[in-house]
Design an enzyme around this catalytic site. Structure first.
Site, PDB file in Angstrom:
ATOM      1  CD1 TRP A 102     -49.792  22.723  38.667  1.00 28.68           C
ATOM      2  CD2 TRP A 102     -48.494  20.903  38.933  1.00 28.68           C
ATOM      3  NE1 TRP A 102     -50.608  21.646  38.915  1.00 28.68           N
ATOM      4  CE2 TRP A 102     -49.845  20.525  39.083  1.00 28.68           C
ATOM      5  CE3 TRP A 102     -47.508  19.932  39.083  1.00 28.68           C
ATOM      6  CZ2 TRP A 102     -50.225  19.208  39.369  1.00 28.68           C
ATOM      7  CZ3 TRP A 102     -47.884  18.620  39.357  1.00 28.68           C
ATOM      8  CH2 TRP A 102     -49.222  18.275  39.494  1.00 28.68           C
ATOM      9  CG  ASP A 171     -45.366  22.511  33.252  1.00 30.82           C
ATOM     10  OD1 ASP A 171     -46.131  22.085  32.358  1.00 30.82           O
ATOM     11  OD2 ASP A 171     -45.470  22.188  34.455  1.00 30.82           O
ATOM     12  CE  LYS A 195     -53.021  19.476  33.363  1.00 30.07           C
ATOM     13  NZ  LYS A 195     -53.815  19.011  34.475  1.00 30.07           N
TER      14      LYS A 195
HETATM   15  C1  LIG Z   1     -48.936  22.853  35.080  1.00 26.65           C
HETATM   16  C2  LIG Z   1     -48.754  21.398  35.379  1.00 26.65           C
HETATM   17  N1  LIG Z   1     -47.522  20.886  35.380  1.00 26.65           N
HETATM   18  C3  LIG Z   1     -47.297  19.574  35.632  1.00 26.65           C
HETATM   19  C4  LIG Z   1     -48.338  18.731  35.919  1.00 26.65           C
HETATM   20  C5  LIG Z   1     -48.044  17.288  36.202  1.00 26.65           C
HETATM   21  O1  LIG Z   1     -48.373  16.566  35.098  1.00 26.65           O
HETATM   22  P1  LIG Z   1     -48.310  14.959  35.060  1.00 26.65           P
HETATM   23  O2  LIG Z   1     -49.335  14.485  36.015  1.00 26.65           O
HETATM   24  O3  LIG Z   1     -48.626  14.686  33.636  1.00 26.65           O
HETATM   25  O4  LIG Z   1     -46.940  14.555  35.446  1.00 26.65           O
HETATM   26  C6  LIG Z   1     -49.648  19.214  35.914  1.00 26.65           C
HETATM   27  C7  LIG Z   1     -50.769  18.288  36.196  1.00 26.65           C
HETATM   28  O5  LIG Z   1     -51.882  18.644  36.403  1.00 26.65           O
HETATM   29  C8  LIG Z   1     -49.857  20.588  35.644  1.00 26.65           C
HETATM   30  O6  LIG Z   1     -51.092  21.095  35.647  1.00 26.65           O
END
Ligand SMILES: Cc1ncc(COP(=O)(O)O)c(C=O)c1O
Length: 359
Positions: A102, A171, A195
């Site tokens: 991520w 994040d 989540k």
């Molecule tokens: C740590 C993290 N950042 C970003 C995201 C991406 O999120 P989104 O699908 O809401 O854009 C996720 C999705 O699982 C994630 O676990």
């Protein structure tokens, strides 16, 4: 009652009480005679919902008045771009830590916008880990320092946060409200809701107001934090049902005793599961011990074939969503706030049984 324990990584399990209340109110929300899905976002009923959602979040995380709380769309992925668009000024660079899949995505997106320095990289470390917060060497004058507080895929989590002169941006998609944090140490916290906070489609952003105000003037209105602050998260239609569910989820967390109580329960659930993994050579934790996530417990079996069978036999037994992310394989038990302790006990019993038959 269903006999399913839902280990999905996100969208993920929601508190049963919350789903039942939403079900009960689906056709008539807040005495309005219509569903929250049909309500104007500018109606007094919905405004009360959004105000309570914000007030609950502020209370649970002790968010001070100099921070705005925004309810947006676009997911955490949109925040990868918005953070850089709003905070990275001409001639500046921003520091990023590459702790996993991520973080890597956040970096790739920010690189489209400006100069990025990756000041620590643990992306390929096995077992998975995050950088040591005490050993980071920030770039002098950097606009901000970005971290991914919990790597949902690898199962590595920051246990403490770096001291930083530049605003710290996190994040927190997969661990927001799962533990106590000091919001004042951050410039921006963002999280997809799916989540720990509610359903997908809602993104929560907690942003220091002075940072939003200082954003460059040439970015599109929809991507400016200030636009959404000025409009009270109603510049465009907010994800109303998500905000409503977040209101119910935050009430549920309050009832359980708030972030510290939820953290204690999360720590206990994770400790039990890691103890079961460590009790035998048949299972191996995929993240370094000191960085093991309390949210996403990743582990391996002696072979890929056994991992596949484990996931499918577990699913047949009602333990669903245990297959690891397709990019890393293995197994992953996501045990967010709403995941019940009995589900952890059920998984441990299944693990012991599976080992007995295949070990
Ligand atoms: C740590 C993290 N950042 C970003 C995201 C991406 O999120 P989104 O699908 O809401 O854009 C996720 C999705 O699982 C994630 O676990």
């Amino acid at each position: 009652m269903s006999n399913i324990f839902n280990f999905n990584a996100g969208p993920a399990v929601l508190p049963r009480d919350v789903l039942e209340q939403a079900q009960g109110e689906l056709l008539d929300c807040a005495g309005a005679g219509i569903s929250v899905l049909e309500m104007s976002h500018r109606s007094p009923e919905f405004i009360a919902i959004q105000e309570e959602a914000e007030a609950n979040l502020r209370a649970l995380l002790s968010i001070p008045d100099d921070y705005a709380v925004l309810f947006l769309q676009g997911g955490a992925s949109q925040q990868f771009a918005m953070v850089a668009l709003n905070l990275l000024h001409e001639g500046q660079c921003a520091d990023y830590t590459n702790s996993g899949a991520w973080a890597k995505k956040a970096i790739a997106e920010a690189k489209r916008i400006g100069n990025i320095n990756v000041i620590a990289d643990t992306h390929d470390d096995r077992p998975a880990r995050v950088p040591d917060p005490g050993r980071l060497q920030p770039t002098p004058g950097a606009a901000y320092l970005h971290i991914t507080s919990n790597e949902t895929i690898s199962g590595a989590q920051w246990k403490s946060f770096p001291e930083s002169e530049a605003p710290l941006v996190a994040d927190m998609s997969s661990d927001i409200l799962s533990r106590e944090i000091d919001v004042t140490r951050f410039g921006i916290i963002y999280a997809g809701a799916q989540k720990n906070l509610g359903p997908s489609g809602l993104t929560v952003v907690i942003v220091r107001k002075d940072l939003a105000q200082a954003a460059p003037g040439d970015i599109p209105a929809i991507f400016r934090y200030q636009t959404h602050i000025d409009a009270g998260s109603m510049y465009n239609t907010p994800p109303c049902f998500g905000v409503y569910l977040l209101m119910l989820v935050t009430r549920w967390i309050e009832k359980r005793g708030g972030a510290s109580a939820v953290q204690r329960i999360n720590d206990e659930k994770a400790a039990k599961l890691y103890a079961a993994i460590d009790a035998t050579d048949f299972y191996t934790g995929a993240a370094a011990r000191e960085h093991r996530s309390t949210m996403n417990v990743t582990f391996n079996l002696p072979s890929e074939d056994l991992e596949k069978r484990f996931a499918s036999e577990a699913a047949a037994a009602g333990l669903i969503g245990l297959k690891g992310h397709r990019s890393v394989g293995g197994l992953r038990a996501s045990i967010y706030n709403a995941f019940p302790p009995e589900g952890v006990d059920a998984l441990i019993a299944f693990m012991q049984d599976f080992e007995g038959q295949n070990g």
